[in-house]
Design a protein around this motif. Structure first.
Motif, PDB file in Angstrom:
ATOM      1  N   ASN A 150      -1.808   3.588   9.680  1.00  0.00           N
ATOM      2  CA  ASN A 150      -2.128   2.421  10.498  1.00  0.00           C
ATOM      3  C   ASN A 150      -2.958   1.470   9.656  1.00  0.00           C
ATOM      4  O   ASN A 150      -4.103   1.760   9.318  1.00  0.00           O
ATOM      5  N   MET A 151      -2.351   0.318   9.284  1.00  0.00           N
ATOM      6  CA  MET A 151      -3.037  -0.561   8.334  1.00  0.00           C
ATOM      7  C   MET A 151      -4.219  -1.276   8.973  1.00  0.00           C
ATOM      8  O   MET A 151      -5.185  -1.617   8.282  1.00  0.00           O
ATOM      9  N   VAL A 152      -4.158  -1.516  10.281  1.00  0.00           N
ATOM     10  CA  VAL A 152      -5.271  -2.236  10.921  1.00  0.00           C
ATOM     11  C   VAL A 152      -6.524  -1.361  10.914  1.00  0.00           C
ATOM     12  O   VAL A 152      -7.624  -1.822  10.608  1.00  0.00           O
TER      13      VAL A 152
ATOM     14  N   THR B 283       7.544  -6.593  10.556  1.00  0.00           N
ATOM     15  CA  THR B 283       7.410  -5.710  11.704  1.00  0.00           C
ATOM     16  C   THR B 283       5.942  -5.363  11.870  1.00  0.00           C
ATOM     17  O   THR B 283       5.098  -5.817  11.117  1.00  0.00           O
ATOM     18  N   ILE B 284       5.612  -4.525  12.893  1.00  0.00           N
ATOM     19  CA  ILE B 284       4.209  -4.279  13.234  1.00  0.00           C
ATOM     20  C   ILE B 284       3.533  -3.517  12.093  1.00  0.00           C
ATOM     21  O   ILE B 284       4.177  -2.762  11.382  1.00  0.00           O
ATOM     22  N   PRO B 285       2.220  -3.718  11.896  1.00  0.00           N
ATOM     23  CA  PRO B 285       1.572  -3.169  10.686  1.00  0.00           C
ATOM     24  C   PRO B 285       1.254  -1.687  10.785  1.00  0.00           C
ATOM     25  O   PRO B 285       0.122  -1.278  10.607  1.00  0.00           O
ATOM     26  N   VAL B 286       2.259  -0.847  11.058  1.00  0.00           N
ATOM     27  CA  VAL B 286       2.111   0.605  10.955  1.00  0.00           C
ATOM     28  C   VAL B 286       3.206   1.060  10.016  1.00  0.00           C
ATOM     29  O   VAL B 286       4.368   0.735  10.222  1.00  0.00           O
ATOM     30  N   ALA B 287       2.851   1.787   8.974  1.00  0.00           N
ATOM     31  CA  ALA B 287       3.816   2.120   7.935  1.00  0.00           C
ATOM     32  C   ALA B 287       4.828   3.134   8.434  1.00  0.00           C
ATOM     33  O   ALA B 287       4.470   4.169   8.993  1.00  0.00           O
ATOM     34  N   MET B 288       6.099   2.823   8.248  1.00  0.00           N
ATOM     35  CA  MET B 288       7.136   3.698   8.781  1.00  0.00           C
ATOM     36  C   MET B 288       7.486   4.820   7.823  1.00  0.00           C
ATOM     37  O   MET B 288       7.741   5.929   8.229  1.00  0.00           O
ATOM     38  N   ASN B 289       7.560   4.518   6.529  1.00  0.00           N
ATOM     39  CA  ASN B 289       7.882   5.556   5.554  1.00  0.00           C
ATOM     40  C   ASN B 289       6.957   5.378   4.359  1.00  0.00           C
ATOM     41  O   ASN B 289       6.069   4.541   4.367  1.00  0.00           O
ATOM     42  N   GLU B 290       7.144   6.187   3.346  1.00  0.00           N
ATOM     43  CA  GLU B 290       6.171   6.255   2.274  1.00  0.00           C
ATOM     44  C   GLU B 290       6.170   5.007   1.406  1.00  0.00           C
ATOM     45  O   GLU B 290       5.131   4.555   0.969  1.00  0.00           O
ATOM     46  N   ALA B 291       7.344   4.458   1.107  1.00  0.00           N
ATOM     47  CA  ALA B 291       7.414   3.336   0.180  1.00  0.00           C
ATOM     48  C   ALA B 291       7.262   2.035   0.959  1.00  0.00           C
ATOM     49  O   ALA B 291       8.149   1.658   1.705  1.00  0.00           O
ATOM     50  N   VAL B 292       6.106   1.366   0.789  1.00  0.00           N
ATOM     51  CA  VAL B 292       5.872   0.134   1.520  1.00  0.00           C
ATOM     52  C   VAL B 292       6.008  -1.042   0.583  1.00  0.00           C
ATOM     53  O   VAL B 292       5.599  -0.985  -0.572  1.00  0.00           O
ATOM     54  N   LYS B 293       6.617  -2.107   1.084  1.00  0.00           N
ATOM     55  CA  LYS B 293       6.684  -3.354   0.331  1.00  0.00           C
ATOM     56  C   LYS B 293       5.967  -4.406   1.150  1.00  0.00           C
ATOM     57  O   LYS B 293       6.071  -4.423   2.372  1.00  0.00           O
ATOM     58  N   ALA B 294       5.256  -5.274   0.515  1.00  0.00           N
ATOM     59  CA  ALA B 294       4.374  -6.181   1.237  1.00  0.00           C
ATOM     60  C   ALA B 294       5.116  -7.188   2.081  1.00  0.00           C
ATOM     61  O   ALA B 294       4.573  -7.737   3.012  1.00  0.00           O
ATOM     62  N   ALA B 295       6.391  -7.456   1.774  1.00  0.00           N
ATOM     63  CA  ALA B 295       7.088  -8.503   2.512  1.00  0.00           C
ATOM     64  C   ALA B 295       7.626  -8.006   3.834  1.00  0.00           C
ATOM     65  O   ALA B 295       8.162  -8.788   4.605  1.00  0.00           O
TER      66      ALA B 295
ATOM     67  N   VAL C 128      -5.114 -11.335  -0.669  1.00  0.00           N
ATOM     68  CA  VAL C 128      -5.597  -9.961  -0.760  1.00  0.00           C
ATOM     69  C   VAL C 128      -4.892  -9.044   0.239  1.00  0.00           C
ATOM     70  O   VAL C 128      -4.995  -7.833   0.155  1.00  0.00           O
ATOM     71  N   SER C 129      -4.138  -9.624   1.195  1.00  0.00           N
ATOM     72  CA  SER C 129      -3.497  -8.795   2.211  1.00  0.00           C
ATOM     73  C   SER C 129      -2.379  -7.943   1.624  1.00  0.00           C
ATOM     74  O   SER C 129      -2.128  -6.843   2.107  1.00  0.00           O
ATOM     75  N   ASP C 130      -1.710  -8.426   0.563  1.00  0.00           N
ATOM     76  CA  ASP C 130      -0.651  -7.632  -0.051  1.00  0.00           C
ATOM     77  C   ASP C 130      -1.209  -6.349  -0.625  1.00  0.00           C
ATOM     78  O   ASP C 130      -0.608  -5.283  -0.514  1.00  0.00           O
ATOM     79  N   TYR C 131      -2.377  -6.435  -1.228  1.00  0.00           N
ATOM     80  CA  TYR C 131      -3.003  -5.224  -1.775  1.00  0.00           C
ATOM     81  C   TYR C 131      -3.329  -4.245  -0.653  1.00  0.00           C
ATOM     82  O   TYR C 131      -3.101  -3.041  -0.792  1.00  0.00           O
ATOM     83  N   TYR C 132      -3.851  -4.771   0.485  1.00  0.00           N
ATOM     84  CA  TYR C 132      -4.193  -3.869   1.595  1.00  0.00           C
ATOM     85  C   TYR C 132      -2.949  -3.193   2.141  1.00  0.00           C
ATOM     86  O   TYR C 132      -2.953  -2.001   2.446  1.00  0.00           O
ATOM     87  N   ILE C 133      -1.828  -3.944   2.261  1.00  0.00           N
ATOM     88  CA  ILE C 133      -0.628  -3.353   2.836  1.00  0.00           C
ATOM     89  C   ILE C 133      -0.065  -2.284   1.911  1.00  0.00           C
ATOM     90  O   ILE C 133       0.315  -1.199   2.346  1.00  0.00           O
ATOM     91  N   GLU C 134      -0.056  -2.568   0.590  1.00  0.00           N
ATOM     92  CA  GLU C 134       0.641  -1.636  -0.294  1.00  0.00           C
ATOM     93  C   GLU C 134      -0.167  -0.403  -0.613  1.00  0.00           C
ATOM     94  O   GLU C 134       0.388   0.642  -0.922  1.00  0.00           O
TER      95      GLU C 134
END
Lengths: 79, 256, 143
Positions: free
Chosen positions: B54-56, C63-75, B38-44
């Motif tokens: 800030n994802m956290v 990298t750290i979990p703060v989004a740098m730009n608009e298009a995010v990829k989960a990997a 489920v973490s992929d959904y949260y990140i995207e």
């Protein structure tokens, strides 16, 4: 590379724990606990969790001062 | 000798079962079990649904907000139990050690006349409080949040007690009243949940709050209100514990 | 040689060191005679558990979990879920330490010491004194 750094910091933490268990004076244990808190903050930074590191930095200071306040009312020698 | 045997037995019995068999995943694997479901959904979807890079923060205050409400309640209950355990009246206040009493000047002037007590504290403390407010309101955009801001406010009170003393601190409250102040935090948190139920949604669903702003702003408003509740809860608990401990142990060397 | 060390650390080495720290913390709680050292070793145990959780959420090119730009990829970002759980755990441990220290103050007021050997001896003395006093006032009572 970061894995080797994390392993080195963990070995430092293990050494500090041994010094806490076998210390003769309670003030020694409390001051070393402050250093322990600082090393764990560095460890969280290297692993890529800066949120957790920020929180640990602030909470470590407050926790150490709690212990020092109590230390003024008990005798510090222990065997 | 017995201590050494105990330590060695404990080390062997905790480390060997996890290491001898291959039960733990390899560190750094993007396909391991905690990283896939489920973490992929949260990140995207953190930016487009919760309006916070800030994802956290998006995880703890928006996707899992019910968890954080009970964590704040646990903080308040810890402060309350310290007040209840230390509720008896002590026979005497534990005095300062003997070595410092010899240095005391009998003419009434304090022993340590440094510049810290009078001038620097009035300059440093507002800066720390402004930084705490910055960390609170920028919790969604960069690192920060409610827990860090509350701990910083508690640290300001700690600094004040250590330097100025208990006679004139910033928040001059006995420990029962500061425990009541800490209880306002979870109350604000729970109230935000009920506001979204008025608009017709589920509990703590920020999309349906009856506030007339743009759709993307509703999440930011909900997150900020909830984090103010967390800040008040954490700061109140730290102030309560400090008040309860220093009522019995004198921490100031001059006004004894 | 660096790659073999990295591979060993990633598969089992870091877990071994973390579990060693946890077991040293548990041993400290059991072995130490002083109550304040037991509280400090409890905090050591907590650091080991938090490090274990954060290990599970690592990704190799992340990298750290703060989004740098608009298009995010989960990997490209580290798993943010364990960070959120551990953040609240650290703050709650502060409250637990406060409750433990207030219990320590009450023990010190009642018994005068915080070493475990002296405490058990004083408790045994008080139990014997209470039993003698009860037998003196009510002789012949069967418990």
């Amino acid at each position: 590379m970061t894995l080797i750094l994390q392993a080195v910091l963990l070995i430092g933490l293990i050494g500090i724990t041994i010094a806490i268990i076998f210390g003769r004076d309670l003030m020694t244990s409390v001051v070393i606990y402050c250093a322990f808190s600082f090393l764990t903050m560095l460890l969280y930074n290297i692993m890529g969790a800066p949120d957790v590191a920020f929180t640990e930095a602030v909470i470590g200071v407050i926790s150490t001062v709690f212990f020092i306040i109590i230390l003024r009312s008990i005798d510090r020698k222990t065997k | 000798m017995r201590r050494a045997i105990t330590i060695i037995l404990l080390i062997v019995s905790i480390t060997v079962p996890f290491i001898a068999f291959d039960v733990l995943p390899v560190i750094g694997d993007p396909e391991s079990a905690p990283n896939t479901h489920v973490s992929d959904y949260y990140i995207e979807h953190a930016i487009e649904e919760c309006n916070s890079p800030n994802m956290v923060t998006a995880v703890i205050v928006d996707y899992r907000a019910f968890d954080t409400m009970f964590e704040t309640t646990v903080m308040f209950l810890a402060g309350l139990s310290v007040v209840i355990i230390l509720a008896n009246r002590p026979k005497s206040r534990i005095p300062a050690p003997e070595s410092l009493k010899r240095l005391r000047d009998t003419s009434g002037r304090p022993v340590y006349t440094t510049i810290n007590k009078d001038v620097m504290i009035s300059i440093i403390e507002p800066v720390i409080l402004i930084y705490a407010m910055y960390v609170l309101f920028h919790g969604e955009i960069s690192l920060g949040g409610g827990f860090q801001a509350g701990a910083l406010i508690g640290m300001t009170y700690l600094l004040d007690i250590m330097v100025v003393g208990r006679k004139r601190p910033i928040f001059n409250l006995p420990k029962e009243k500061s425990a009541a102040l800490a209880g306002i935090g979870p109350f604000i948190y729970a109230l935000t949940g009920f506001v979204s139920m008025i608009g017709g949604g589920l509990y703590l669903e920020y999309n349906k709050m009856p506030v007339p702003v743009h759709q993307a702003e509703l999440h930011s408003l909900g997150i900020t209100a909830v984090e103010i509740g967390v800040t008040i809860g954490v700061a109140g608990t730290i102030i309560t514990i400090l008040n309860a401990l220093t009522e019995r142990i004198s921490f100031d060397d001059d006004n004894n | 040689m660096m790659t073999t060390i990295n591979a060993f650390l990633a598969a089992k080495g870091l877990y071994l060191l973390t579990l060693l720290l946890l077991s040293l913390g548990v041993a400290g709680v059991i072995v130490c005679n002083n109550y304040m050292k037991k509280l400090i070793c409890m905090n050591v145990m907590q650091v080991a558990v938090i490090f274990f959780f954060l290990c599970l959420g690592q990704k190799d090119p992340g990298t750290i979990p703060v989004a740098m730009n608009e298009a995010v990829k989960a990997a490209e970002y580290i798993n943010p879920l364990p960070h959120g759980l551990m953040l609240t755990a650290i703050v709650v441990s502060l409250g637990t330490t406060g409750v433990g220290l207030s219990l320590l103050l009450r023990i010190r007021e009642k018994y005068g010491t915080i070493e475990e050997d002296d405490l058990l001896k004083k408790q045994a003395q008080q139990a014997r004194r209470d039993k003698k006093r009860r037998e003196l006032h009510h002789p012949g009572d069967s418990e």
